[in-house]
Design an enzyme around this catalytic site. Sequence first.
Site, PDB file in Angstrom:
ATOM      1  N   GLU A 135      10.013   9.903   3.824  1.00 45.60           N
ATOM      2  CA  GLU A 135       9.824   9.164   2.573  1.00 45.60           C
ATOM      3  C   GLU A 135       8.465   8.497   2.676  1.00 45.60           C
ATOM      4  O   GLU A 135       8.271   7.623   3.526  1.00 45.60           O
ATOM      5  CB  GLU A 135      10.907   8.101   2.396  1.00 45.60           C
ATOM      6  CG  GLU A 135      12.317   8.631   2.503  1.00 45.60           C
ATOM      7  CD  GLU A 135      12.723   9.468   1.321  1.00 45.60           C
ATOM      8  OE1 GLU A 135      13.756  10.131   1.407  1.00 45.60           O
ATOM      9  OE2 GLU A 135      11.988   9.473   0.314  1.00 45.60           O
ATOM     10  N   CYS A 193       7.721   1.032  -1.867  1.00 44.18           N
ATOM     11  CA  CYS A 193       7.243   2.399  -2.091  1.00 44.18           C
ATOM     12  C   CYS A 193       7.418   2.807  -3.549  1.00 44.18           C
ATOM     13  O   CYS A 193       6.675   3.636  -4.048  1.00 44.18           O
ATOM     14  CB  CYS A 193       7.996   3.351  -1.175  1.00 44.18           C
ATOM     15  SG  CYS A 193       9.779   3.151  -1.281  1.00 44.18           S
TER      16      CYS A 193
HETATM   17  P1  NAD Z   1       2.702   3.503   8.485  1.00 46.28           P
HETATM   18  O1  NAD Z   1       2.789   4.960   8.289  1.00 46.28           O
HETATM   19  O2  NAD Z   1       1.448   2.953   9.017  1.00 46.28           O
HETATM   20  O3  NAD Z   1       3.853   2.979   9.485  1.00 46.28           O
HETATM   21  C1  NAD Z   1       5.210   3.263   9.289  1.00 46.28           C
HETATM   22  C2  NAD Z   1       5.886   3.404  10.638  1.00 46.28           C
HETATM   23  O4  NAD Z   1       5.291   4.478  11.337  1.00 46.28           O
HETATM   24  C3  NAD Z   1       5.757   2.182  11.532  1.00 46.28           C
HETATM   25  O5  NAD Z   1       6.925   2.010  12.280  1.00 46.28           O
HETATM   26  C4  NAD Z   1       4.610   2.555  12.452  1.00 46.28           C
HETATM   27  O6  NAD Z   1       4.660   1.890  13.688  1.00 46.28           O
HETATM   28  C5  NAD Z   1       4.858   4.024  12.610  1.00 46.28           C
HETATM   29  N1  NAD Z   1       3.677   4.798  13.000  1.00 46.28           N
HETATM   30  C6  NAD Z   1       2.386   4.532  12.717  1.00 46.28           C
HETATM   31  N2  NAD Z   1       1.592   5.481  13.266  1.00 46.28           N
HETATM   32  C7  NAD Z   1       2.403   6.350  13.885  1.00 46.28           C
HETATM   33  C8  NAD Z   1       2.189   7.549  14.646  1.00 46.28           C
HETATM   34  N3  NAD Z   1       0.965   8.026  14.866  1.00 46.28           N
HETATM   35  N4  NAD Z   1       3.270   8.184  15.138  1.00 46.28           N
HETATM   36  C9  NAD Z   1       4.512   7.720  14.916  1.00 46.28           C
HETATM   37  N5  NAD Z   1       4.771   6.600  14.239  1.00 46.28           N
HETATM   38  C10 NAD Z   1       3.735   5.927  13.711  1.00 46.28           C
HETATM   39  O7  NAD Z   1       3.093   2.867   7.107  1.00 46.28           O
HETATM   40  P2  NAD Z   1       2.953   1.373   6.669  1.00 46.28           P
HETATM   41  O8  NAD Z   1       1.592   1.198   6.119  1.00 46.28           O
HETATM   42  O9  NAD Z   1       3.399   0.471   7.712  1.00 46.28           O
HETATM   43  O10 NAD Z   1       4.045   1.337   5.494  1.00 46.28           O
HETATM   44  C11 NAD Z   1       3.692   1.380   4.186  1.00 46.28           C
HETATM   45  C12 NAD Z   1       3.734   2.797   3.668  1.00 46.28           C
HETATM   46  O11 NAD Z   1       5.069   3.264   3.710  1.00 46.28           O
HETATM   47  C13 NAD Z   1       3.327   2.887   2.220  1.00 46.28           C
HETATM   48  O12 NAD Z   1       2.517   4.019   2.034  1.00 46.28           O
HETATM   49  C14 NAD Z   1       4.627   3.066   1.497  1.00 46.28           C
HETATM   50  O13 NAD Z   1       4.530   3.704   0.255  1.00 46.28           O
HETATM   51  C15 NAD Z   1       5.422   3.835   2.469  1.00 46.28           C
HETATM   52  N6  NAD Z   1       6.856   3.643   2.225  1.00 46.28           N
HETATM   53  C16 NAD Z   1       7.560   4.661   1.675  1.00 46.28           C
HETATM   54  C17 NAD Z   1       8.911   4.489   1.388  1.00 46.28           C
HETATM   55  C18 NAD Z   1       9.725   5.584   0.763  1.00 46.28           C
HETATM   56  O14 NAD Z   1      10.946   5.488   0.757  1.00 46.28           O
HETATM   57  N7  NAD Z   1       9.098   6.605   0.230  1.00 46.28           N
HETATM   58  C19 NAD Z   1       9.512   3.288   1.672  1.00 46.28           C
HETATM   59  C20 NAD Z   1       8.758   2.269   2.226  1.00 46.28           C
HETATM   60  C21 NAD Z   1       7.426   2.467   2.517  1.00 46.28           C
END
Ligand code: NAD
Length: 542
Positions: free
Chosen positions: A269, A313
């Site tokens: 997501e 999101c």
């Molecule tokens: P992010 O991708 O930076 O981080 C999300 C998670 O991934 C965190 O736990 C982070 O530690 C982990 N992560 C980061 N880099 C990684 C890697 N290289 N390998 C594995 N894990 C890794 O996202 P964010 O900026 O923290 O969150 C916001 C984003 O999430 C926004 O783009 C938002 O739209 C999206 N989001 C989507 C939904 C949905 O249901 N579609 C819901 C909530 C948030």
Amino acid sequence: MSPSKKKKVADAVDRQWTARVGSALLERLAEGAAVGSPREPLIVEVPFTGETLGSVPLGTPDDVVVAVGVARAAQKDWAATPVGERAAILLRFHDLVIANAHEILDLIQLEGGKSRRNAFEEVLDAAITARYYAHVSAGLLRPKLRQGALPLLTTTWEYRRPKGVAAVISPWNYPFMLSIGDAIAALVAGNAVVIKPDSQTPFSVLWAAQLFAEAGLPKGVLQIVPGSGAVLGPALIDNADYLMFTGSTATGRLIAQQAAGRLIDYSMELGGKNPAIVLDDAPLGRRAAGTTLGISTVDGIAFSITSGSGQVCVSCERLYVQSGIYDTFVPALAEALKTLPIGPSLGWDVDVGSLSSAAQLEKVSAHVNDAVAKGAKVLAGGKPRPDLGPYFFEPTLLEGVTEEMDLCRAETFGPVCAVYRFDDVDEAIARVNDTEYGLNASVWSKNVGRAKQIAARIEAGTVGINDAYQATWASASPMGGFKQSGVGRRHGAPGLLRFTEAQTVAVERVVPISRLPFLDNERYAQVMSLAIKALRYIPGIK
Ligand code: NAD
């Protein structure tokens, strides 16, 4: 924020936190946070004040390996536990979440900075998800008798086997529901789960794990390893059997490449740039018509922009308003955004909380400043509010946003929305779909039939009609994204079945269907052709 106000908030946070949750809980959670000790502390901040909430041990790749190993060992007995017993644990978890909601509301607010009203969405979601899967899992997982290759000669069953160990990587914005919500589905399907919460928000999911233990979940089946995604992610993908990721599209792409290396399945997501279409006949409702009943597009869109301080999101960041209503609706919306209660509070008195971090404040400010510098007009908000707390940002409505501005197409992830005027619905739909994303959209009109026709033309995984996102999100229907907004679906039947492997077991009876006795190859082909032709006309054979 003035020193006296800062002290007041800090005192309130401290008083309420200590009174309702207690520092002992933090210590217990921290002890169980990572496998082995000692570890570097992962410091968690209170976005309301910038102060430290607490710390948990920072997990390492070795911790992930151990956690997956422990989970894998525990999963065998868990998968053999009858579905009814697994579902009963979900219902007990449901009851515990509701009974102890005040604790998790405090935690979500303190580590995330959102308003209590928005934190409550997470409580509702976790409870609804637990109740739903507790009730439907037996039916979804039950072996199904399927049509065989040839009637009478074969019997075929479809079984649903758990994947094994499911990894859940979750973000900070809805730290409780976006971690435990997916874990609930994975667990009831017979998997063990290892969750890696975001570094900013490990406490909510640790609280959930504690409640699951109280609900009777066997030891080892649910593991939490807090820490950096870049450090722990590869170890998780190298060891788990399935991956559920919620986060940014950029990280999703990276993780998908890593998962491809092991050919493990995943669902994701991801981000969005979610539009709303307000038609001329939209129900303006309360603010415009002076009534408190019925749908209010003004209130609905204001909520859609500001929920979770826009760090949802499914938040609305693009608003398309039809000409006939534009000059009434847009000033009313701007006024609503200016007057929404905003501030740091663990009570129910504010609608809009803080952004979650300095990085978020920087990104949101940069988007707004860039747009204003390039000619966008601020209709509401537009500025940080350091008087309220270090990361507060005003609900913001911008007009005149153009392609050269960063926030035109990129996800802002803040309480910031660009409003555009349109005349023709076809033109609005084309603009709505002109994005790489396709997560959520909404259509506002008194004519629900017409709104549904428009929804059918929108490229998004969920479309609310006269609703921002709650009606779609909290339903038993699948939720996820088109295009760059995701892969797979959470919620509904697909949200559970993704954590299973379909296994087909077929029994051949009487004679082998690959070679019928006493027939050479040519006669076999002729007889089978006749049989296949006949089956085409037998009622009930598909
Ligand atoms: P992010 O991708 O930076 O981080 C999300 C998670 O991934 C965190 O736990 C982070 O530690 C982990 N992560 C980061 N880099 C990684 C890697 N290289 N390998 C594995 N894990 C890794 O996202 P964010 O900026 O923290 O969150 C916001 C984003 O999430 C926004 O783009 C938002 O739209 C999206 N989001 C989507 C939904 C949905 O249901 N579609 C819901 C909530 C948030």
